[in-house]
Design a protein around this motif. Structure first.
Motif, PDB file in Angstrom:
ATOM      1  N   ILE A 211      38.795   5.561  70.115  1.00  0.00           N
ATOM      2  CA  ILE A 211      38.060   5.474  69.348  1.00  0.00           C
ATOM      3  C   ILE A 211      37.152   4.851  70.557  1.00  0.00           C
ATOM      4  N   TRP A 212      37.918   3.815  71.124  1.00  0.00           N
ATOM      5  CA  TRP A 212      37.354   2.853  72.101  1.00  0.00           C
ATOM      6  C   TRP A 212      36.112   3.954  73.381  1.00  0.00           C
ATOM      7  N   HIS A 213      36.980   4.927  73.457  1.00  0.00           N
ATOM      8  CA  HIS A 213      35.950   5.719  74.617  1.00  0.00           C
ATOM      9  C   HIS A 213      34.785   6.078  74.450  1.00  0.00           C
ATOM     10  N   TRP A 214      34.809   6.745  72.505  1.00  0.00           N
ATOM     11  CA  TRP A 214      33.333   6.859  72.621  1.00  0.00           C
ATOM     12  C   TRP A 214      32.502   5.908  71.915  1.00  0.00           C
TER      13      TRP A 214
ATOM     14  N   MET B   9      27.554   2.242  76.730  1.00  0.00           N
ATOM     15  CA  MET B   9      27.386   1.912  77.873  1.00  0.00           C
ATOM     16  C   MET B   9      25.650   2.621  77.872  1.00  0.00           C
ATOM     17  N   VAL B  10      26.112   4.282  77.441  1.00  0.00           N
ATOM     18  CA  VAL B  10      23.916   5.017  77.679  1.00  0.00           C
ATOM     19  C   VAL B  10      22.980   3.820  76.810  1.00  0.00           C
ATOM     20  N   MET B  11      23.205   3.366  75.449  1.00  0.00           N
ATOM     21  CA  MET B  11      22.009   2.606  74.469  1.00  0.00           C
ATOM     22  C   MET B  11      22.141   1.671  75.861  1.00  0.00           C
TER      23      MET B  11
ATOM     24  N   ALA C 268      39.640   5.343  90.390  1.00  0.00           N
ATOM     25  CA  ALA C 268      38.024   5.352  90.068  1.00  0.00           C
ATOM     26  C   ALA C 268      38.210   4.327  89.040  1.00  0.00           C
ATOM     27  N   TYR C 269      39.361   4.247  87.895  1.00  0.00           N
ATOM     28  CA  TYR C 269      39.068   3.968  86.470  1.00  0.00           C
ATOM     29  C   TYR C 269      39.659   2.342  86.746  1.00  0.00           C
ATOM     30  N   VAL C 270      40.579   2.189  87.924  1.00  0.00           N
ATOM     31  CA  VAL C 270      41.382   0.363  87.901  1.00  0.00           C
ATOM     32  C   VAL C 270      40.186  -0.129  88.181  1.00  0.00           C
TER      33      VAL C 270
ATOM     34  N   LYS D 225      48.950  10.000  83.287  1.00  0.00           N
ATOM     35  CA  LYS D 225      47.727  10.968  83.055  1.00  0.00           C
ATOM     36  C   LYS D 225      46.830  11.058  83.635  1.00  0.00           C
ATOM     37  N   PHE D 226      46.252  10.006  84.652  1.00  0.00           N
ATOM     38  CA  PHE D 226      45.651  10.475  85.649  1.00  0.00           C
ATOM     39  C   PHE D 226      46.160  10.678  87.574  1.00  0.00           C
ATOM     40  N   ASN D 227      45.402  11.702  87.680  1.00  0.00           N
ATOM     41  CA  ASN D 227      45.540  12.164  89.010  1.00  0.00           C
ATOM     42  C   ASN D 227      45.344  10.648  90.049  1.00  0.00           C
TER      43      ASN D 227
ATOM     44  N   ILE E 140      47.659  13.459  74.714  1.00  0.00           N
ATOM     45  CA  ILE E 140      47.309  12.484  75.816  1.00  0.00           C
ATOM     46  C   ILE E 140      46.692  11.950  75.728  1.00  0.00           C
ATOM     47  N   HIS E 141      45.980  11.447  74.458  1.00  0.00           N
ATOM     48  CA  HIS E 141      45.031  10.392  74.066  1.00  0.00           C
ATOM     49  C   HIS E 141      44.926   9.553  72.631  1.00  0.00           C
ATOM     50  N   PRO E 142      45.971   8.407  73.185  1.00  0.00           N
ATOM     51  CA  PRO E 142      46.077   8.370  71.597  1.00  0.00           C
ATOM     52  C   PRO E 142      45.239   7.466  70.762  1.00  0.00           C
TER      53      PRO E 142
ATOM     54  N   ILE F 160      49.691   3.294  83.336  1.00  0.00           N
ATOM     55  CA  ILE F 160      49.347   4.837  83.588  1.00  0.00           C
ATOM     56  C   ILE F 160      47.664   4.687  85.050  1.00  0.00           C
ATOM     57  N   TYR F 161      47.358   3.570  85.291  1.00  0.00           N
ATOM     58  CA  TYR F 161      46.082   3.162  85.884  1.00  0.00           C
ATOM     59  C   TYR F 161      46.491   2.783  86.819  1.00  0.00           C
ATOM     60  N   PHE F 162      47.467   2.854  87.500  1.00  0.00           N
ATOM     61  CA  PHE F 162      47.652   1.933  88.874  1.00  0.00           C
ATOM     62  C   PHE F 162      49.021   3.723  89.542  1.00  0.00           C
TER      63      PHE F 162
ATOM     64  N   ALA G  42      37.304  21.131  77.493  1.00  0.00           N
ATOM     65  CA  ALA G  42      38.823  20.789  77.689  1.00  0.00           C
ATOM     66  C   ALA G  42      38.667  19.668  77.432  1.00  0.00           C
ATOM     67  N   HIS G  43      38.322  18.993  78.826  1.00  0.00           N
ATOM     68  CA  HIS G  43      38.639  17.430  78.490  1.00  0.00           C
ATOM     69  C   HIS G  43      37.620  16.728  77.319  1.00  0.00           C
ATOM     70  N   PHE G  44      36.804  17.412  76.944  1.00  0.00           N
ATOM     71  CA  PHE G  44      36.289  16.578  75.831  1.00  0.00           C
ATOM     72  C   PHE G  44      36.620  16.778  74.644  1.00  0.00           C
TER      73      PHE G  44
HETATM   74  C1  HEM Z   1      28.306  10.181  77.998  1.00  0.00           C
HETATM   75  C2  HEM Z   1      29.209   9.484  78.525  1.00  0.00           C
HETATM   76  C3  HEM Z   1      30.492  10.032  78.994  1.00  0.00           C
HETATM   77  C4  HEM Z   1      31.608  11.114  78.673  1.00  0.00           C
HETATM   78  C5  HEM Z   1      31.117  12.186  77.777  1.00  0.00           C
HETATM   79  C6  HEM Z   1      32.912  10.838  79.131  1.00  0.00           C
HETATM   80  C7  HEM Z   1      33.339  11.560  79.225  1.00  0.00           C
HETATM   81  C8  HEM Z   1      35.273  11.577  79.203  1.00  0.00           C
HETATM   82  C9  HEM Z   1      36.323  12.861  79.328  1.00  0.00           C
HETATM   83  C10 HEM Z   1      36.011  14.012  78.497  1.00  0.00           C
HETATM   84  C11 HEM Z   1      37.534  11.735  79.560  1.00  0.00           C
HETATM   85  C12 HEM Z   1      38.638  12.125  79.715  1.00  0.00           C
HETATM   86  C13 HEM Z   1      38.850  13.327  81.410  1.00  0.00           C
HETATM   87  C14 HEM Z   1      39.146  11.941  81.850  1.00  0.00           C
HETATM   88  O1  HEM Z   1      40.312  11.270  81.666  1.00  0.00           O
HETATM   89  O2  HEM Z   1      38.384  11.524  82.943  1.00  0.00           O
HETATM   90  C15 HEM Z   1      36.679  10.905  80.145  1.00  0.00           C
HETATM   91  C16 HEM Z   1      37.649   9.131  79.709  1.00  0.00           C
HETATM   92  C17 HEM Z   1      37.207   8.237  80.839  1.00  0.00           C
HETATM   93  N1  HEM Z   1      36.283   7.633  80.521  1.00  0.00           N
HETATM   94 FE1  HEM Z   1      34.662   8.344  80.010  1.00  0.00          FE
HETATM   95  N2  HEM Z   1      32.786   9.235  79.182  1.00  0.00           N
HETATM   96  C18 HEM Z   1      31.606   8.666  79.037  1.00  0.00           C
HETATM   97  C19 HEM Z   1      31.406   7.178  79.468  1.00  0.00           C
HETATM   98  C20 HEM Z   1      32.422   6.558  80.196  1.00  0.00           C
HETATM   99  C21 HEM Z   1      31.520   5.607  80.162  1.00  0.00           C
HETATM  100  C22 HEM Z   1      30.621   4.457  80.278  1.00  0.00           C
HETATM  101  C23 HEM Z   1      32.898   4.292  80.722  1.00  0.00           C
HETATM  102  C24 HEM Z   1      33.250   3.392  81.208  1.00  0.00           C
HETATM  103  C25 HEM Z   1      32.199   2.569  81.809  1.00  0.00           C
HETATM  104  C26 HEM Z   1      34.214   5.898  80.923  1.00  0.00           C
HETATM  105  C27 HEM Z   1      35.176   5.239  80.424  1.00  0.00           C
HETATM  106  C28 HEM Z   1      36.221   6.242  80.938  1.00  0.00           C
HETATM  107  C29 HEM Z   1      37.856   5.856  81.531  1.00  0.00           C
HETATM  108  C30 HEM Z   1      38.331   4.323  81.524  1.00  0.00           C
HETATM  109  C31 HEM Z   1      38.499   7.230  81.252  1.00  0.00           C
HETATM  110  C32 HEM Z   1      40.071   6.854  80.994  1.00  0.00           C
HETATM  111  C33 HEM Z   1      40.588   6.700  79.325  1.00  0.00           C
HETATM  112  C34 HEM Z   1      41.549   7.171  79.357  1.00  0.00           C
HETATM  113  O3  HEM Z   1      43.032   7.595  78.996  1.00  0.00           O
HETATM  114  O4  HEM Z   1      42.607   5.711  79.449  1.00  0.00           O
HETATM  115  N3  HEM Z   1      34.080   7.064  80.273  1.00  0.00           N
HETATM  116  N4  HEM Z   1      35.510  10.121  79.860  1.00  0.00           N
END
Ligand code: HEM
Length: 206
Positions: free
Chosen positions: A16-19, A25-27, A125-127, A117-119, A9-11, A79-81, A193-195
């Motif tokens: 890499i971008w997300h983490w 962002m936390v810092m 929210a993500y848009v 991918k997204f509901n 589900i997550h390429p 997928i975002y729209f 699971a999602h983590f």
């Molecule tokens: C400690 C902080 C964070 C944790 C633990 C976390 C955790 C997660 C997890 C488990 C997912 C996959 C489930 C889902 O799609 O909802 C996810 C997706 C996502 N998160 Fe986070 N997140 C964090 C911070 C952030 C921040 C700061 C942003 C943006 C400002 C962000 C934006 C997103 C986006 C856009 C997705 C969807 C990514 C994609 O599949 O394209 N997250 N996050």
């Protein structure tokens, strides 16, 4: 019978971008807190907090470029729209699930696939997050980084007070977002699971 299969589900670029983004962002929130409330928070000196905040800000901006390049380069940004036809019914279904059905142990009405991918609520929210709030925070941050050099642009946006207020209000928004988003991320079929999926790329589909 537990009828489950693994879906990719997550390429890798998304993970890499997300983490990098999450840690960044936390810092930024922590160092921002120190800059804004220097008399209350004293994790670093003010100079250290500003220097760190600036460097991490640039990492997060560069990393946003990775998100743009991947999603627009592959066309996966779709997928975002939401689809106009299913937007309203899916939003209502998903609100009912989070408000009522989840407490009865009912299954999630949204079935995740790599192309869907997204509901509906996640899409909205993500848009907002990736197309409005993140760009606004990055632009106002850049302007505040070199107030004198960017005076012309600051004035175009209404002056330093407006730019600073937007940046600080979004700082509060992101502080709350990180907590709410992390909580919602625990609502998979198991709390982790999602983590796990955001690290391995694979989500279990039931
Ligand atoms: C400690 C902080 C964070 C944790 C633990 C976390 C955790 C997660 C997890 C488990 C997912 C996959 C489930 C889902 O799609 O909802 C996810 C997706 C996502 N998160 Fe986070 N997140 C964090 C911070 C952030 C921040 C700061 C942003 C943006 C400002 C962000 C934006 C997103 C986006 C856009 C997705 C969807 C990514 C994609 O599949 O394209 N997250 N996050």
């Amino acid at each position: 019978m537990d009828n489950k299969k693994l879906i990719y589900i997550h390429p890798l670029p998304v993970r890499i971008w997300h983490w990098i983004n999450a840690v960044g962002m936390v810092m930024l929130v922590v160092t921002g807190l120190q800059i804004r409330f220097a008399d209350i928070v004293s994790l670093f000196t003010l100079e250290e907090a500003i220097t760190l905040h600036n460097y991490i800000g640039f990492v997060v901006i560069g990393n946003y470029g990775l998100w743009v390049a991947f999603y627009f380069g592959t066309g996966k940004i779709k997928i975002y729209f939401p689809t106009p036809k299913t937007f309203l019914p899916n939003t209502i279904k998903q609100m009912k699930y989070y408000g009522v059905d989840i407490f009865k142990g009912d299954p999630n009405p949204h079935h995740m696939t790599p192309d869907n991918k997204f509901n509906s609520l996640q899409q909205q929210a993500y848009v907002g997050l990736m197309f409005i709030f993140m760009p606004l925070q990055m632009i106002t941050g850049l302007l505040l980084w070199r107030v004198n050099d960017f005076e012309k642009y600051i004035n175009m946006l209404g002056g330093i007070k407006i730019v600073d207020t937007i940046h600080v209000l979004l700082f509060f928004f992101f502080s709350i977002f990180i907590v709410v988003h992390s909580y919602l991320a625990t609502l998979g079929h198991t709390p982790l699971a999602h983590f796990k999926a955001m690290f391995t790329g694979f989500e279990e589909s039931h």
